[in-house]
Design an enzyme around this catalytic site. Structure first.
Site, PDB file in Angstrom:
ATOM      1  N   SER A 149       0.993  -1.032  -0.156  1.00 49.99           N
ATOM      2  CA  SER A 149       0.084   0.015   0.094  1.00 49.99           C
ATOM      3  C   SER A 149       0.957   1.365  -0.114  1.00 49.99           C
ATOM      4  O   SER A 149       1.683   1.500  -0.822  1.00 49.99           O
ATOM      5  CB  SER A 149      -1.004  -0.004   1.146  1.00 49.99           C
ATOM      6  OG  SER A 149      -1.975   1.009   1.154  1.00 49.99           O
ATOM      7  N   ASP A 317      -9.321  -3.821  -5.953  1.00 47.74           N
ATOM      8  CA  ASP A 317      -9.135  -2.717  -5.348  1.00 47.74           C
ATOM      9  C   ASP A 317      -9.577  -1.328  -6.047  1.00 47.74           C
ATOM     10  O   ASP A 317      -9.352  -1.205  -7.206  1.00 47.74           O
ATOM     11  CB  ASP A 317      -7.473  -2.853  -5.125  1.00 47.74           C
ATOM     12  CG  ASP A 317      -7.020  -1.670  -4.485  1.00 47.74           C
ATOM     13  OD1 ASP A 317      -7.492  -0.712  -3.993  1.00 47.74           O
ATOM     14  OD2 ASP A 317      -5.434  -1.848  -4.155  1.00 47.74           O
ATOM     15  N   HIS A 350      -8.543  -3.530  -1.674  1.00 47.25           N
ATOM     16  CA  HIS A 350      -7.061  -2.854  -1.258  1.00 47.25           C
ATOM     17  C   HIS A 350      -6.658  -3.847  -0.230  1.00 47.25           C
ATOM     18  O   HIS A 350      -5.266  -4.271  -0.052  1.00 47.25           O
ATOM     19  CB  HIS A 350      -7.213  -1.648  -1.020  1.00 47.25           C
ATOM     20  CG  HIS A 350      -5.929  -0.920  -0.681  1.00 47.25           C
ATOM     21  ND1 HIS A 350      -4.919  -1.067  -1.665  1.00 47.25           N
ATOM     22  CD2 HIS A 350      -5.296  -0.593   0.564  1.00 47.25           C
ATOM     23  CE1 HIS A 350      -3.669  -0.460  -1.252  1.00 47.25           C
ATOM     24  NE2 HIS A 350      -4.079  -0.169   0.072  1.00 47.25           N
TER      25      HIS A 350
END
Lengths: 371, 371
Positions: A149, A317, A350
């Site tokens: 991330s 995501d 995500h």
């Protein structure tokens, strides 16, 4: 306010007068880290992990701290990142509140917390602080740098600013910059905190804390960390058992999905410093790998001196959409790196690398075990 | 507070003691509407339009009000919904603040605004008030009922509760119920308003108005009305010309996408009653066509006595995703209606019917012109 540092976290001092990318210097700053596994004699089995916005350095349980870490399923003896082979160093980002110096830390020059006097923070600063930590620990060249991330942004910045610092790279749900949809979401999260009267331009304390702002910010964040598909399967239109609704609160939540957001946000509430959240959130929006290197994204990705890379993204995501990982892989490949691009078909969005680790373990294990 | 009623809006009284679906009755309530075109002698050229959450009854310009309406591109002489042929009645939803009775209206029993004393509002009430309006205007059977967004829910409820009220139906970006992702977004919008100290449990006025709550709610709404793809093409990572950032506001917006949200939200700010927003937003989450009919969605869709239907959705819609329109079409078809399902490839997301009308005009025109 409490500090939120896991008990077995260790520290490395940054050089005094650590220069920040957009101006300002830090004095007496430090980086928090934890290690897993053992360094081998050749000192060539080191994996560095750079984390997402809210993670600390405690990625997995170990003898000194048996509590589960944020990537527990992935790290340990016999696990995909096998600590029987690898010496893993996980760093808490500069600017965070989990041990590394950030807005909640005391400024040694004033004896007061930095709060908004903390210098402007960039992904480049997180990357430079990570490089400084790697060198302070005595490592010349890492076997691998893994970024998840926001950590995927930090890792790319580290590799572009310190070419050759790692032989290989695993990028999980990262990006070379933020897209406007993601910027909009984070902007609203910051606005929720900034609009909370208790934020008070950063001058809150445990008694007067921007609770509502942080709750809203975290709920908004959660919407972007998961996916519509997961929530449809998981919650559908189920109502909470007793309902959260009372007669004098005509619009109060009564769906399971609302209850889920509420309880997640409450768990987060006191665990993260609001100013730190603002700084880290903002620097994700500002980061642009190409701009940062005074070049194009392609040029930045081609100068990292990597032997090989694994770039993983998730089809559901919505925050770092899959095409962003595709673009990283394509750029690295054009630059001569041997790249594997892996689109993961997970409903978990995500956060899949955290909540659906079975789909990430085998490819990561395989990547690390070959050469 | 101002009322927000377009100048040429007309009114129909609801029957006194209008019974609400979840209890309570309305006295002296009325529905605001506008008409376009001319009623023919057979009275069989009437099209009813039910709108989305924020729209008023002024769908398009006409002699009595030449200002553009919210669906200007679609309605008028020679336009896709050709008012040379059709007599169009557009209704402002019950519970809204654009002329129809809602929380901002004065309760004749008390002489005060209803505010939160307005009864619990359901999509079923909006539908029943529409049916009452249709009958009050003297129409037995509509040529077509068109519903957009929330109006697509209202139209399905109208058709299920009043079978045979229309010969045909056009559903644009509607749904038989809300999905958890959409509920989460609307829940956070309501929370932003409810948390604003100036909301004051519905007792605000022009001087003390929940400005920040409404701004946040509208910005969040806008995120769901558009699409990531549109914003990437339109804004990318462009910064505002001078930046909205000042030195003493370290996290203030400086991207074009943030400026876009800010200016859109400001335009909306004083044009909509916050309590009305809460009521309408909440009733969208609560609506479930099957549950509402004490049956399944399939049974509800099969009892509408429609000759034919056109169901349109947009591939980039994240609020009422395309599979929801597919499900409406499939259900109507199973029930014996001649259905055309049209997935529109527009980057404009849920709002495409407003912002990308060229893709909607031809199929709607064709549907209306055949039989």
């Amino acid at each position: 306010m409490r500090e939120f540092v896991p008990p077995s976290t260790r520290f490395v001092d940054l050089p005094d007068g650590f220069a920040m990318h957009r101006g300002g210097t830090l004095h007496g700053a430090r980086i928090a880290y934890e290690t897993l596994g053992r360094l081998n004699a050749a000192r060539d089995n080191v994996i560095l992990i750079l984390t997402g916005l809210s993670a600390d350095a405690h990625s997995a349980s170990h003898a000194d701290d048996p509590s589960p870490g944020w990537w527990e399923a992935m790290l340990g003896p016999g696990k995909p990142i096998d600590t029987n082979s690898w010496y893993v160093v996980c760093i808490n980002s500069l600017g965070s509140c989990k041990g590394s110096t950030g807005p909640a830390s005391v400024n040694p020059r004033t004896g007061e917390r930095y709060r908004l006097d903390f210098p402007s923070l960039c992904i480049e600063d997180i990357a430079d602080a990570a490089a400084s930590t790697v060198h302070a620990l005595g490592f010349e060249r890492l076997a691998c740098v893994i970024g998840t991330s926001m950590g995927g942004m930090s890792a790319l910045s580290l590799l572009a600013r310190h070419p050759g610092i790692a032989r290989t790279h695993i990028n999980v749900s990262g990006a070379v910059h933020a897209l406007p949809f993601s910027i909009a979401f984070r902007s609203l999260q910051r606005e929720a905190i900034r609009r909370d009267p208790h934020w008070n331009r950063g001058h809150y304390d445990a008694e007067s804390y921007p609770r509502h702002g942080m709750l809203t910010a975290r709920k908004l964040g959660m919407i972007t960390y998961r996916s519509p598909r997961e929530w449809e399967d998981r919650f559908g239109r189920a109502r909470t058992e007793r309902g959260l609704r009372t007669t004098d609160e005509p619009f109060a939540p009564d769906f399971e999905v609302e209850s889920f957001l509420e309880s997640h946000a409450h768990r987060f509430l006191r665990g993260f410093d609001p100013n730190s959240y603002l700084y880290l959130s903002y620097c994700m929006d500002q980061f642009d790998l190409g701009e940062s290197c005074g070049s194009t994204t392609g040029e930045a990705l081609s100068r990292m001196d990597l032997e090989k890379a694994l770039v993983i993204g998730v089809e559901t995501d919505i925050l770092f959409p899959l095409r962003q990982q595709h673009d990283i892989a394509a750029g690295l490949s054009s630059g001569g790196t041997d790249v594997q691009f892996l689109p993961v078909d997970s409903p978990q969005g995500h956060d899949a690398f955290l909540s659906d680790p079975d789909r990430f373990g085998p490819p990561i294990s395989k990547f690390l075990s070959v050469g």
